[in-house]
Design an enzyme around this catalytic site. Sequence first.
Site, PDB file in Angstrom:
ATOM      1  N   LYS A  58     -10.105 -37.309  24.403  1.00 45.59           N
ATOM      2  CA  LYS A  58     -11.049 -36.647  25.307  1.00 45.59           C
ATOM      3  C   LYS A  58     -11.526 -37.608  26.402  1.00 45.59           C
ATOM      4  CE  LYS A  58      -9.795 -33.912  23.124  1.00 45.59           C
ATOM      5  NZ  LYS A  58      -9.016 -33.781  21.883  1.00 45.59           N
ATOM      6  N   GLY A 190       7.533 -31.266  21.350  1.00 48.11           N
ATOM      7  CA  GLY A 190       6.466 -30.506  20.714  1.00 48.11           C
ATOM      8  C   GLY A 190       5.417 -30.101  21.723  1.00 48.11           C
ATOM      9  N   VAL A 247      16.563 -30.223  19.826  1.00 48.04           N
ATOM     10  CA  VAL A 247      16.678 -31.634  20.172  1.00 48.04           C
ATOM     11  C   VAL A 247      17.807 -32.265  19.359  1.00 48.04           C
ATOM     12  CG1 VAL A 247      15.482 -33.870  20.125  1.00 48.04           C
ATOM     13  CG2 VAL A 247      14.242 -31.801  20.803  1.00 48.04           C
ATOM     14  N   ASP A 322      -7.575 -33.696   6.407  1.00 46.53           N
ATOM     15  CA  ASP A 322      -6.150 -33.577   6.729  1.00 46.53           C
ATOM     16  C   ASP A 322      -5.243 -33.779   5.520  1.00 46.53           C
ATOM     17  OD1 ASP A 322      -6.917 -33.263   9.357  1.00 46.53           O
ATOM     18  OD2 ASP A 322      -5.698 -34.915  10.142  1.00 46.53           O
ATOM     19  N   HIS A 454     -28.251 -16.375  33.924  1.00 51.31           N
ATOM     20  CA  HIS A 454     -27.461 -16.148  35.132  1.00 51.31           C
ATOM     21  C   HIS A 454     -27.751 -17.249  36.157  1.00 51.31           C
ATOM     22  CE1 HIS A 454     -25.377 -14.119  38.354  1.00 51.31           C
ATOM     23  NE2 HIS A 454     -26.416 -14.375  39.128  1.00 51.31           N
TER      24      HIS A 454
HETATM   25  P1  FAD Z   1      -8.715 -39.304   9.253  1.00 52.98           P
HETATM   26  O1  FAD Z   1      -9.555 -39.117  10.443  1.00 52.98           O
HETATM   27  O2  FAD Z   1      -7.270 -39.534   9.437  1.00 52.98           O
HETATM   28  O3  FAD Z   1      -9.352 -40.521   8.455  1.00 52.98           O
HETATM   29  C1  FAD Z   1      -8.753 -41.073   7.330  1.00 52.98           C
HETATM   30  C2  FAD Z   1      -9.247 -42.491   7.175  1.00 52.98           C
HETATM   31  O4  FAD Z   1      -8.874 -42.955   5.882  1.00 52.98           O
HETATM   32  C3  FAD Z   1      -8.619 -43.476   8.166  1.00 52.98           C
HETATM   33  O5  FAD Z   1      -9.620 -44.298   8.708  1.00 52.98           O
HETATM   34  C4  FAD Z   1      -7.661 -44.302   7.319  1.00 52.98           C
HETATM   35  O6  FAD Z   1      -7.520 -45.628   7.774  1.00 52.98           O
HETATM   36  C5  FAD Z   1      -8.384 -44.283   5.984  1.00 52.98           C
HETATM   37  N1  FAD Z   1      -7.517 -44.506   4.825  1.00 52.98           N
HETATM   38  C6  FAD Z   1      -6.356 -43.891   4.520  1.00 52.98           C
HETATM   39  N2  FAD Z   1      -5.902 -44.323   3.313  1.00 52.98           N
HETATM   40  C7  FAD Z   1      -6.813 -45.217   2.866  1.00 52.98           C
HETATM   41  C8  FAD Z   1      -6.928 -45.985   1.696  1.00 52.98           C
HETATM   42  N3  FAD Z   1      -6.033 -45.905   0.708  1.00 52.98           N
HETATM   43  N4  FAD Z   1      -8.001 -46.826   1.577  1.00 52.98           N
HETATM   44  C9  FAD Z   1      -8.935 -46.912   2.557  1.00 52.98           C
HETATM   45  N5  FAD Z   1      -8.879 -46.191   3.688  1.00 52.98           N
HETATM   46  C10 FAD Z   1      -7.838 -45.347   3.825  1.00 52.98           C
HETATM   47  N6  FAD Z   1      -9.363 -32.603  15.760  1.00 52.98           N
HETATM   48  C11 FAD Z   1     -10.375 -31.912  16.308  1.00 52.98           C
HETATM   49  O7  FAD Z   1     -11.089 -31.201  15.586  1.00 52.98           O
HETATM   50  N7  FAD Z   1     -10.626 -31.977  17.652  1.00 52.98           N
HETATM   51  C12 FAD Z   1      -9.875 -32.729  18.478  1.00 52.98           C
HETATM   52  O8  FAD Z   1     -10.141 -32.771  19.679  1.00 52.98           O
HETATM   53  C13 FAD Z   1      -8.810 -33.463  17.937  1.00 52.98           C
HETATM   54  N8  FAD Z   1      -8.037 -34.225  18.724  1.00 52.98           N
HETATM   55  C14 FAD Z   1      -7.021 -34.951  18.170  1.00 52.98           C
HETATM   56  C15 FAD Z   1      -6.212 -35.702  19.022  1.00 52.98           C
HETATM   57  C16 FAD Z   1      -5.161 -36.421  18.501  1.00 52.98           C
HETATM   58  C17 FAD Z   1      -4.297 -37.240  19.429  1.00 52.98           C
HETATM   59  C18 FAD Z   1      -4.936 -36.422  17.096  1.00 52.98           C
HETATM   60  C19 FAD Z   1      -3.825 -37.232  16.502  1.00 52.98           C
HETATM   61  C20 FAD Z   1      -5.720 -35.666  16.247  1.00 52.98           C
HETATM   62  C21 FAD Z   1      -6.773 -34.915  16.780  1.00 52.98           C
HETATM   63  N9  FAD Z   1      -7.574 -34.111  15.982  1.00 52.98           N
HETATM   64  C22 FAD Z   1      -8.582 -33.386  16.534  1.00 52.98           C
HETATM   65  C23 FAD Z   1      -7.381 -34.037  14.528  1.00 52.98           C
HETATM   66  C24 FAD Z   1      -8.401 -34.940  13.806  1.00 52.98           C
HETATM   67  O9  FAD Z   1      -8.243 -36.264  14.284  1.00 52.98           O
HETATM   68  C25 FAD Z   1      -8.183 -34.893  12.303  1.00 52.98           C
HETATM   69  O10 FAD Z   1      -8.179 -33.551  11.859  1.00 52.98           O
HETATM   70  C26 FAD Z   1      -9.294 -35.642  11.585  1.00 52.98           C
HETATM   71  O11 FAD Z   1      -9.324 -36.984  11.983  1.00 52.98           O
HETATM   72  C27 FAD Z   1      -9.095 -35.576  10.072  1.00 52.98           C
HETATM   73  O12 FAD Z   1     -10.128 -36.264   9.444  1.00 52.98           O
HETATM   74  P2  FAD Z   1      -9.917 -36.942   8.011  1.00 52.98           P
HETATM   75  O13 FAD Z   1     -11.242 -37.551   7.661  1.00 52.98           O
HETATM   76  O14 FAD Z   1      -9.321 -35.981   7.074  1.00 52.98           O
HETATM   77  O15 FAD Z   1      -8.833 -38.078   8.233  1.00 52.98           O
HETATM   78  P1  NAI Z   2       1.146 -29.061  16.458  1.00 54.51           P
HETATM   79  O1  NAI Z   2       1.404 -28.481  15.128  1.00 54.51           O
HETATM   80  O2  NAI Z   2      -0.049 -28.612  17.204  1.00 54.51           O
HETATM   81  O3  NAI Z   2       2.389 -28.838  17.412  1.00 54.51           O
HETATM   82  C1  NAI Z   2       3.664 -29.280  17.086  1.00 54.51           C
HETATM   83  C2  NAI Z   2       4.679 -28.539  17.934  1.00 54.51           C
HETATM   84  O4  NAI Z   2       5.925 -29.189  17.795  1.00 54.51           O
HETATM   85  C3  NAI Z   2       4.865 -27.093  17.510  1.00 54.51           C
HETATM   86  O5  NAI Z   2       4.790 -26.248  18.646  1.00 54.51           O
HETATM   87  C4  NAI Z   2       6.239 -27.093  16.873  1.00 54.51           C
HETATM   88  O6  NAI Z   2       6.920 -25.859  17.010  1.00 54.51           O
HETATM   89  C5  NAI Z   2       6.934 -28.207  17.635  1.00 54.51           C
HETATM   90  N1  NAI Z   2       8.049 -28.835  16.925  1.00 54.51           N
HETATM   91  C6  NAI Z   2       8.103 -29.212  15.625  1.00 54.51           C
HETATM   92  N2  NAI Z   2       9.287 -29.804  15.352  1.00 54.51           N
HETATM   93  C7  NAI Z   2       9.998 -29.808  16.512  1.00 54.51           C
HETATM   94  C8  NAI Z   2      11.279 -30.276  16.887  1.00 54.51           C
HETATM   95  N3  NAI Z   2      12.074 -30.884  15.999  1.00 54.51           N
HETATM   96  N4  NAI Z   2      11.685 -30.093  18.155  1.00 54.51           N
HETATM   97  C9  NAI Z   2      10.891 -29.489  19.069  1.00 54.51           C
HETATM   98  N5  NAI Z   2       9.666 -29.019  18.783  1.00 54.51           N
HETATM   99  C10 NAI Z   2       9.212 -29.179  17.518  1.00 54.51           C
HETATM  100  O7  NAI Z   2       1.121 -30.637  16.205  1.00 54.51           O
HETATM  101  P2  NAI Z   2       0.638 -31.848  17.117  1.00 54.51           P
HETATM  102  O8  NAI Z   2       0.542 -31.448  18.534  1.00 54.51           O
HETATM  103  O9  NAI Z   2       1.491 -32.991  16.722  1.00 54.51           O
HETATM  104  O10 NAI Z   2      -0.816 -32.103  16.594  1.00 54.51           O
HETATM  105  C11 NAI Z   2      -1.047 -32.309  15.193  1.00 54.51           C
HETATM  106  C12 NAI Z   2      -2.350 -31.726  14.798  1.00 54.51           C
HETATM  107  O11 NAI Z   2      -3.410 -32.554  15.244  1.00 54.51           O
HETATM  108  C13 NAI Z   2      -2.658 -30.373  15.405  1.00 54.51           C
HETATM  109  O12 NAI Z   2      -2.038 -29.324  14.726  1.00 54.51           O
HETATM  110  C14 NAI Z   2      -4.137 -30.318  15.233  1.00 54.51           C
HETATM  111  O13 NAI Z   2      -4.426 -29.945  13.918  1.00 54.51           O
HETATM  112  C15 NAI Z   2      -4.550 -31.752  15.467  1.00 54.51           C
HETATM  113  N6  NAI Z   2      -5.001 -31.910  16.860  1.00 54.51           N
HETATM  114  C16 NAI Z   2      -6.085 -31.196  17.272  1.00 54.51           C
HETATM  115  C17 NAI Z   2      -6.535 -31.283  18.564  1.00 54.51           C
HETATM  116  C18 NAI Z   2      -7.678 -30.448  18.984  1.00 54.51           C
HETATM  117  O14 NAI Z   2      -8.344 -29.894  18.128  1.00 54.51           O
HETATM  118  N7  NAI Z   2      -7.964 -30.357  20.278  1.00 54.51           N
HETATM  119  C19 NAI Z   2      -5.904 -32.178  19.538  1.00 54.51           C
HETATM  120  C20 NAI Z   2      -4.729 -32.847  19.009  1.00 54.51           C
HETATM  121  C21 NAI Z   2      -4.337 -32.723  17.714  1.00 54.51           C
END
Ligand code: FAD
Ligand code: NAI
Length: 475
Positions: A58, A190, A247, A322, A454
């Site tokens: 963000k 993706g 791909v 997750d 508004h």
């Molecule tokens: P995580 O945030 O992955 O945290 C897990 C933690 O556990 C990590 O710090 C890891 O180091 C630690 N850990 C793992 N194994 C061990 C161990 N054995 N011992 C000690 N520590 C350990 N979601 C949204 O809702 N809004 C968004 O805008 C959004 N944007 C995203 C953008 C990107 C690029 C990505 C990749 C994800 C995004 N997500 C977003 C998804 C969101 O980041 C995840 O759903 C969220 O972080 C999950 O939370 P969690 O606590 O389950 O796991």
């Molecule tokens: P995604 O599940 O959102 O999208 C993956 C895309 O890749 C799908 O459209 C799928 O059909 C495609 N795909 C899969 N295998 C493929 C292949 N072999 N060739 C071509 N296309 C393929 O997953 P993404 O974008 O990696 O994000 C992971 C997760 O992280 C999201 O599902 C979401 O839960 C979280 N996230 C949330 C955000 C938010 O809330 N704003 C921002 C970013 C991530």
Amino acid sequence: MSKQFDVVVIGGGPGGYIAAIRAAQLGFQVACIDEWKNAAGGPAPGGTCTNVGCIPSKALLQSSEHFEHANHHFADHGITAKDVKMDVSKMIARKDTVVKQNNDGILYLLKKNKVTFFHGRGSFAGQAEGGYEIKVAGKTEESVSGKHVIIATGSNARALPGTPFDEVNVLSNDGALRLGGVPKKLALIGSGVIGLEMGSVWRRLGAEVTILEGLPTFLGAVDEQIAKEAKKAFDKQGLKIELGVKVGEIVNGKKGVTVNYTNAKGEAVVLDADKLIISIGRVPNTIGLNTEAVGLQLDERGAIVVDGDCKTNLPGVWAVGDVVRGPMLAHKAEEEGVAVAERIAGQHGHVNFNTIPWVIYTSPEIAWVGRTEQQLKADGVAYKAGSFPFLANGRARALGDTTGMVKMLADATTDEILGVHIVGPQASELIAEAVVAMEFRASAEDIARICHAHPSLSEATKEAALAVDKRTLNF
Ligand code: FAD
Ligand code: NAI
């Protein structure tokens, strides 16, 4: 002798640190173990969300949007901005500062709530009297035991077989958030949430972006009308999205990456790019947890098996976020963390999976809650639909951003709101009203009768509710 706690949380992301805070508020002695390291090797709690997910993405979306506005939209307001330049390293440094502020904030919150924080990897060592023994491998090795264990170890980016992430040319979300410069040509595989958000960032900064999507439909989980509107806007911006591709071989060479693929027409295409981001979903992370030591059950995807209450197959062991089933969203992880802490305290914590909002932070933003029109059709539910375009909203016109609409779906008989779908400005904020309405099982008429300020974008939600009853006032 291990340190004893009522609750040991493994993982300090949104699921874990929030569970730890809530458990401490409820009077438990709590430990939270997290292994994430900052650049200096120190603790960086907050997980994927804070370090390489929600927060940094963000930050970059904001910086790149300012750049886009300065280049393309300031002129409409009479502002001349010449020679607008982007200093990528400064943008990345700002993002790193935002991340660090969040890391530090979480450490402060843990301390304030008297949660004992351990920096290192937690793994099951076995059963302990009345609970579980957890080994913590950090700078030193320690042992803690907990009557209850909450696992919140998150997820990792899914790699394409044969194409490992090197974070130089082939990037996961991690590398995509810390590029040293704007690639001339950027390929993404993706077109899901990460593909669209990261593709938008680097396109706004000047990269020629091509996103390759395997499925023939764009954003299949999104309401079709909303997805179509969003696709139109992305096409106009020059974000090239190819659907229905297969791909093939990917060559990671010295000068960049070559992606061979077959397009939807069955033609072989060779795409050369400076960088490739692979964003094809994420896999639950249990690496290093030593689940075998206690017999913790995983499913075929590697997710920890839990019931509706986040209970695993082991008494006293819970898992959230997750690493378990359900949407991979930070707010879903947080809600599960709170609910589990409350269940441990004998309360009735609850997560309503029907009202978890989704937001894609592109421009236009896409946000929704509840069921889509195609889901209602598939479920055989009789519904009424109403929508209102931002084009007819005064605030949107004043902002200079009239793309998109608010769409409301309500039960044909009871008028209960079943889904709200938004594409347009500030959709991420507007969706909150719909979530509240659905949590209170409001009808479309309830929203239609509420006084909305508004001029505000939220008037589009009121008008969409009026549209359900075919009586919009401003369209
Ligand atoms: P995580 O945030 O992955 O945290 C897990 C933690 O556990 C990590 O710090 C890891 O180091 C630690 N850990 C793992 N194994 C061990 C161990 N054995 N011992 C000690 N520590 C350990 N979601 C949204 O809702 N809004 C968004 O805008 C959004 N944007 C995203 C953008 C990107 C690029 C990505 C990749 C994800 C995004 N997500 C977003 C998804 C969101 O980041 C995840 O759903 C969220 O972080 C999950 O939370 P969690 O606590 O389950 O796991
Ligand atoms: P995604 O599940 O959102 O999208 C993956 C895309 O890749 C799908 O459209 C799928 O059909 C495609 N795909 C899969 N295998 C493929 C292949 N072999 N060739 C071509 N296309 C393929 O997953 P993404 O974008 O990696 O994000 C992971 C997760 O992280 C999201 O599902 C979401 O839960 C979280 N996230 C949330 C955000 C938010 O809330 N704003 C921002 C970013 C991530």
